[in-house]
Design an enzyme around this catalytic site. Structure first.
Site, PDB file in Angstrom:
ATOM      1  N   HIS A 114      28.282 -64.778 -40.676  1.00 15.12           N
ATOM      2  CA  HIS A 114      29.720 -64.791 -40.928  1.00 15.12           C
ATOM      3  C   HIS A 114      30.067 -65.497 -42.232  1.00 15.12           C
ATOM      4  O   HIS A 114      30.942 -65.091 -42.971  1.00 15.12           O
ATOM      5  CB  HIS A 114      30.413 -65.458 -39.747  1.00 15.12           C
ATOM      6  CG  HIS A 114      31.898 -65.465 -39.847  1.00 15.12           C
ATOM      7  ND1 HIS A 114      32.671 -64.394 -39.498  1.00 15.12           N
ATOM      8  CD2 HIS A 114      32.752 -66.424 -40.254  1.00 15.12           C
ATOM      9  CE1 HIS A 114      33.930 -64.683 -39.685  1.00 15.12           C
ATOM     10  NE2 HIS A 114      34.017 -65.918 -40.138  1.00 15.12           N
ATOM     11  N   SER A 144      38.420 -59.920 -40.412  1.00 14.38           N
ATOM     12  CA  SER A 144      38.311 -59.628 -38.982  1.00 14.38           C
ATOM     13  C   SER A 144      38.313 -60.913 -38.173  1.00 14.38           C
ATOM     14  O   SER A 144      37.975 -61.981 -38.682  1.00 14.38           O
ATOM     15  CB  SER A 144      37.013 -58.885 -38.712  1.00 14.38           C
ATOM     16  OG  SER A 144      35.923 -59.726 -39.051  1.00 14.38           O
ATOM     17  N   HIS A 145      38.673 -60.791 -36.916  1.00 14.17           N
ATOM     18  CA  HIS A 145      38.549 -61.901 -35.979  1.00 14.17           C
ATOM     19  C   HIS A 145      38.164 -61.324 -34.617  1.00 14.17           C
ATOM     20  O   HIS A 145      38.814 -61.576 -33.599  1.00 14.17           O
ATOM     21  CB  HIS A 145      39.851 -62.700 -35.905  1.00 14.17           C
ATOM     22  CG  HIS A 145      39.616 -64.177 -35.872  1.00 14.17           C
ATOM     23  ND1 HIS A 145      40.158 -65.000 -34.925  1.00 14.17           N
ATOM     24  CD2 HIS A 145      38.865 -64.972 -36.661  1.00 14.17           C
ATOM     25  CE1 HIS A 145      39.760 -66.239 -35.132  1.00 14.17           C
ATOM     26  NE2 HIS A 145      38.972 -66.244 -36.180  1.00 14.17           N
ATOM     27  N   ARG A 150      46.166 -67.953 -44.784  1.00 13.60           N
ATOM     28  CA  ARG A 150      45.819 -69.107 -45.609  1.00 13.60           C
ATOM     29  C   ARG A 150      44.895 -68.719 -46.759  1.00 13.60           C
ATOM     30  O   ARG A 150      44.892 -69.347 -47.813  1.00 13.60           O
ATOM     31  CB  ARG A 150      45.208 -70.214 -44.748  1.00 13.60           C
ATOM     32  CG  ARG A 150      46.232 -70.904 -43.854  1.00 13.60           C
ATOM     33  CD  ARG A 150      45.662 -72.147 -43.207  1.00 13.60           C
ATOM     34  NE  ARG A 150      44.424 -71.868 -42.515  1.00 13.60           N
ATOM     35  CZ  ARG A 150      44.326 -71.418 -41.272  1.00 13.60           C
ATOM     36  NH1 ARG A 150      45.421 -71.220 -40.563  1.00 13.60           N
ATOM     37  NH2 ARG A 150      43.160 -71.174 -40.740  1.00 13.60           N
ATOM     38  N   GLN A 154      42.618 -75.235 -36.740  1.00  9.06           N
ATOM     39  CA  GLN A 154      43.380 -74.335 -37.602  1.00  9.06           C
ATOM     40  C   GLN A 154      44.443 -75.074 -38.406  1.00  9.06           C
ATOM     41  O   GLN A 154      44.693 -76.253 -38.202  1.00  9.06           O
ATOM     42  CB  GLN A 154      44.050 -73.252 -36.734  1.00  9.06           C
ATOM     43  CG  GLN A 154      43.048 -72.409 -35.980  1.00  9.06           C
ATOM     44  CD  GLN A 154      42.202 -71.571 -36.898  1.00  9.06           C
ATOM     45  OE1 GLN A 154      42.705 -70.652 -37.545  1.00  9.06           O
ATOM     46  NE2 GLN A 154      40.911 -71.872 -36.973  1.00  9.06           N
TER      47      GLN A 154
END
Lengths: 707, 84, 236
Positions: A41, A86-87, A108, A305
């Site tokens: 990732h 993507s998540h 962000r 976050q």
């Protein structure tokens, strides 16, 4: 193999590389940091080599791939930042927060360029409606997208929602964010001068998602035991962050800016240092914490976050902290930029990490993927027209997506000239006297049949959508969703798809300004369909009357411009004819600019039949259609692939349309008239308007709340 | 000064529309829970209050509930002192 | 004529309100941080849409505790105009400028769409440029937009407040099918007894320019500032 290696998620080879790079055994935190930064990732170790074939420079590119977001010059002194990300894996486990934090993260990234986020587009892929788990995932994901976008005040102006058995229990959530900044407001993520301060802005750090990036690099199983610490999004904090950062940027108080995404402080600080050829010295005791007793590794790798890392000159530190305080955001100076290119971090005086930046960031050994030759799988041949109509109208592709995008505020910001549901979104950028167009496309079944051609068609469909709103492309951002790259077929599809995108982008001279790769999507042993998602940004021709475009109705006669038959009539995606596509797109823009015709539909999944039935349902009108003489019937109505456009225009426009097609080296056919209460094809009744409207308005999911 | 735990339970006044509670009660049979005649959704706030004695703590909680935690147009509240 | 927009942490339609006011009337309405409000004089204050304080606890509940609210009360008592849009309406209700309370939409999710509205009353400066019974179109975008009134409040209708706009169908019929969120009596907007305080759930600023079609929202701002221009509001 050393147990620390396994714990850190490193292979035997990677562990050896790490030890060599350090010249010693790694400290515990160092091993974990490398494990996360070298995960798929974060490091793109499987894909980096392949992605080098993308065209990334030229045209209006101000910032290409490699930064947090790509940036384009849109004229009038303004820049546009865009990226898609993507998540998927977090959304498969906790759909609401997974989707919400995905939105926050990409927002962000755009903010890191100094750009004010102005729009989202979302590409969502679910298992078929009606399956309890998939319905739960879909509800949660849509709600999460809505929760974040609406609260943070960024309009969701477009997207797509697809259903396929291939995504059952393994949804895809790709979010594209667009932002704008004045020319002199562009920020980079390259660390400032030696001695400048690292300012951590935003939420207090907790244990959220520790080692989440490494988690995304293993396929999902749905059981409770594997549910990790899930990151929680807070769009209210996100909004405060946007305003704080933009004020800091406007006042010239930021040297550089990075988002804290995967691997938190570690990746943000390491990347910032790497880009400048410098190092960082971080005091973890200075990091504002939400929980007690956090270890150095936890603080370094936390994925809490709504946090960003700003590099601020020493003399600006006080002013910057004051602005953060005014907006009510926690902020703390946690470190300094050093000349020595080392990542140095300590907690309460104990050294946790002292690694060369080069080892941490960019130290992951790369592996190249390869394409297998001759793997073309014929798609199912089209059935007879009436059966095709029944399939299309009865499928989950037919009901209007309004029931999805109604959850999203599409107008906050007053920039949305055309919102969700059209060929492409249109955004006003009055600062530049320009209108920006944006769309996302995906054709996973075509890519599965032939990766190169299917991916090429994906890009071409985006080109056509932009042309249909009078816009020319200026940049692409791509999200490549695939299965396990160690599976040779998956790897081959990946390489082929990248090749297809690269080829079309190169011929069109449209740069790829950034994007995202997501591997390991699928259930164990069963990868998803290869799903490259293309986000395309364009500029609307200044001669286009956008207000008229908004109001355009399907009236008069129907015309087909381009090829009579879709290229996939014989069961395989066509090779892309990029030159013909580009020429016809240009003609379409010209026709719109002249006001010859206002109503254009592109032809994609389901071919001309789908476009015509959709038009009939949305305009609540019948159609009397006739197959062009001499053309293959199933190729005309069911074939997919271009270049082809469906125009609704007054009869008097015929000559002008024919002329435009001729200039593009294509043809024009009059397909028929708009009117009546049914769709007739060559005299046969294919569907009634009443039935089409009912199916268009059908609910995809039940309305019950699932606990 | 000591610390006191006070729980504030906020619920809808009888007869006030509750679409959330209704949706929940409709969903329960779907997870195999039958026979639930009605669901009313409310909120719980756990306050940790510094005060010289329990009565003062309770009074503070009462003010918080009346002026902020509960909307007097639609909601009522109850207080529960933490026994520990 | 002076207008200003009050910005709370989490407000996100503040720029939009200012933009629309300028497009509709030429008046430049600055964005004012809520703690600075007492320092700024204006004839019209706008509480914009958004998610002030993240809609925590209840939408508008925390913003209603801001010192800005006291300044707004003084402003209204001195004859000023106050417009609450969407979250702004929720804040006005929580702060007691207007009666009622908000709950989740019937459908239990955020809903963004265009609605028809029937103008119920025109005796407020905000509504002075509309006709009574006129049907206009404005967008809504909210999750907690269902307007409810306590028993005693409903009975004081006409005394302490007036219904200003109601959700209706294209022909102006106020009926359940046209109600997007379950608001009692299809109420979309309410004024106080003086008409100088208006709370509305739909967004006038989002349909205040010809690009967006009917520009029905323009006259909210033009009416308010035009009234002031004619000297009907507070003195110069």
């Amino acid at each position: 193999m050393a147990p620390e290696a396994t714990q850190a998620g490193l292979s035997e080879e990677e562990w050896a590389v790490l030890v060599r790079g350090l010249g010693r055994q790694p400290r515990p935190a160092e091993a974990l940091m490398a494990g996360v930064l070298w995960s798929e990732h974060c490091s793109y170790k499987h894909s980096k080599t392949t992605l080098r074939s993308f065209p990334t420079a030229g045209g209006r590119v101000a910032v290409g791939p490699g930064e947090n977001a790509g940036v384009l010059d849109i004229g009038g002194g303004m820049l546009l930042a865009a990226k898609i990300e993507s998540h998927n894996h977090p959304s498969a486990v906790e759909p609401f927060q997974g989707a919400a934090t995905g939105m926050g993260g990409i927002m962000r990234d755009v903010l890191s360029a100094g750009a004010r986020p102005i729009a989202f587009l979302d590409a969502l892929f679910f298992g078929p409606p009606g399956e309890a788990t998939d319905d739960w995932l879909a509800h949660g994901i849509v709600a999460g997208v809505a929760h974040y976008g609406n609260c943070v005040g960024v309009a969701t102006v477009g997207g797509l929602t697809r259903f396929d058995e291939a995504y059952a229990r393994t949804p895809l959530v790709n979010a594209l964010c667009i932002g704008i900044a004045p020319m002199d407001g562009l920020l980079r993520s390259s660390a400032g001068p030696v001695g400048s301060k690292l300012l951590l802005i935003g939420a207090a750090t907790g244990r959220d998602g520790v080692a989440g990036a490494a988690f995304a690099s293993r396929e999902t199983s749905q059981d409770e035991a594997t549910r990790p610490q899930v990151q929680i999004g807070d769009p209210f904090q996100g909004k405060l962050l946007v305003e704080t950062v933009l004020e800091l940027a406007e006042k010239g108080l930021i040297c550089s800016l990075g988002d804290l995404g995967a691997a938190g402080i570690t990746s943000a600080a390491a990347e910032m240092a790497a880009r400048a050829g410098r190092g960082v010295r971080i005091d973890l005791s200075a990091v504002p914490l939400r929980e007690n007793g956090m270890t150095a590794a936890e603080i370094l790798l936390s994925e809490t976050q709504e946090r960003m890392l700003a590099c601020v000159r020493v003399e600006d530190e006080k002013a910057a902290l004051a602005i953060c305080a005014r907006w009510g955001l926690p902020a703390a100076v946690i470190g300094t930029v050093t000349e020595e290119p080392t990542f140095h971090a300590s907690l309460d005086g104990a050294v946790a990490c002292a690694m060369p930046i080069a080892v941490l960031s960019g130290g992951a050994p790369l592996s190249a993927l390869s394409e297998m030759g001759g793997q073309r799988t014929p798609a199912a041949p089209p059935k007879d027209i009436l059966a095709a109509v029944m399939d299309l109208v009865g499928s989950a592709a037919f009901p209007s997506r309004r029931q999805v995008f109604e959850h999203f505020d599409d107008r906050v910001g007053l920039r949305t000239a055309v919102g969700p549901g059209g060929e492409a979104a249109l955004l006003r950028v009055w600062e530049a006297s320009a209108t920006v167009a944006a769309t996302v496309t995906a054709r996973p079944r075509l890519v599965a049949a032939d990766a190169f051609s299917g991916a090429a068609e994906t890009v071409l469909e985006a080109l056509r959508r932009l042309a249909a709103v009078g816009a020319r492309p200026i940049g692409i951002t791509d999200c490549l969703n695939f299965g396990d790259p160690d599976d040779a077929a998956v790897a081959s599809d990946f390489v082929g798809a990248v090749r297809g995108i690269a080829q079309v982008a190169t011929v069109l001279s449209v740069p790829v300004i950034g994007g995202n790769v997501s591997f390991y999507n699928g259930r164990p042993g069963q990868p998803i369909l290869p799903t490259p998602v293309v986000g395309m940004i364009g500029l609307v021709d200044p001669a286009i009357d956008v207000a008229a475009l908004r109001r355009a109705k399907a009236e008069g006669s129907l015309f087909l411009l381009g090829r009579a038959e879709g290229g996939m009539a014989k069961g395989l995606p066509p090779g892309p004819d990029v030159d013909a596509e580009a020429r016809l797109a240009e003609e379409v823009i010209g026709l719109l600019a002249e006001g010859v015709a206002g109503f254009v539909k592109t032809i994609g999944h389901g071919g001309l039949l789908a476009a015509a039935l959709g038009l009939a349902a949305d305009s609540r009108t019948g159609l009397r259609l006739v197959t062009p003489e001499g053309a293959d019937r199933s190729g005309v109505w069911c074939g997919e692939g271009g270049p082809r456009y469906l125009f609704a225009a007054p009869q008097g426009a015929e000559e002008r349309l024919r002329h435009a097609a001729g200039r593009a080296g294509c043809e024009m056919w009059r397909l028929g008239t708009i009117g009546g209460d049914a769709v007739l094809i060559d005299g046969e009744r294919a569907a009634t308007v009443e039935n089409l409207v009912a199916r268009r308005g059908a609910r995809l999911w039940g309305t019950g709340v699932r606990a | 000064m000591s610390r006191f735990g006070v729980r504030v339970l906020v619920s809808l006044k009888p007869g006030v529309r509750d679409p959330e509670g209704q949706a929940i009660s409709e969903a329960l049979p779907g997870i195999g829970v039958e026979g639930v005649a009605d669901v009313r959704a409310g909120k719980v706030f756990d306050l940790t209050i510094e005060a010289p004695d329990a009565a003062t703590a309770r009074e503070k909680a009462d003010v918080a509930a009346r002026r902020l935690l509960a909307n007097p147009v639609l909601e009522t509240f109850e207080l529960e002192m933490d026994r520990s | 004529m002076r207008a200003a927009v009050c910005v709370f942490p989490g407000s996100n339609c503040d720029r939009d309100a200012s933009h629309a006011i300028r497009e509709a009337t030429g008046v430049v309405a600055p964005l004012v941080w809520h703690t600075d409000v007492a320092r700024v004089r204006a004839d019209l204050w706008v509480l914009p849409g958004g998610f002030s304080y993240g809609d925590y606890l209840r939408a508008g509940a925390l913003a209603a505790l801001s010192p800005a609210i006291d300044a707004m009360r003084r402003h209204v008592n001195e004859g000023g105009l106050l417009l609450g849009i969407c979250n702004g309406f929720q804040i006005l209700v929580e702060a007691g400028f207007l009666p009622g309370a908000f709950q989740s939409n019937d459908v239990l999710h955020f809903t963004a769409r265009d609605v028809f509205l029937r103008v119920a009353r025109t005796s407020s400066p905000f509504l002075s440029l509309y006709r009574e019974g006129e049907v206009i179109e404005l967008p809504i975008a909210h999750g907690e937009g269902s307007y409810q009134m306590g028993d005693d409040e409903a009975s004081r209708l006409g005394a302490t407040h007036h219904v200003a706009l109601q959700y209706c169908d294209g022909a102006g019929r106020v009926q359940p099918e046209a109600n997007p969120n379950g608001s009692v009596d299809g109420i979309a907007a309410v004024t106080d007894a003086t008409g100088r305080v208006l709370g509305m759930m739909p967004h006038p600023e989002r349909n205040a320019e010809p690009l967006f079609g009917t520009a029905d929202g323009q006259r909210i701002f033009q009416g308010a500032l035009g009234t002031v221009r004619r000297g009907v509001g507070r003195g110069a």
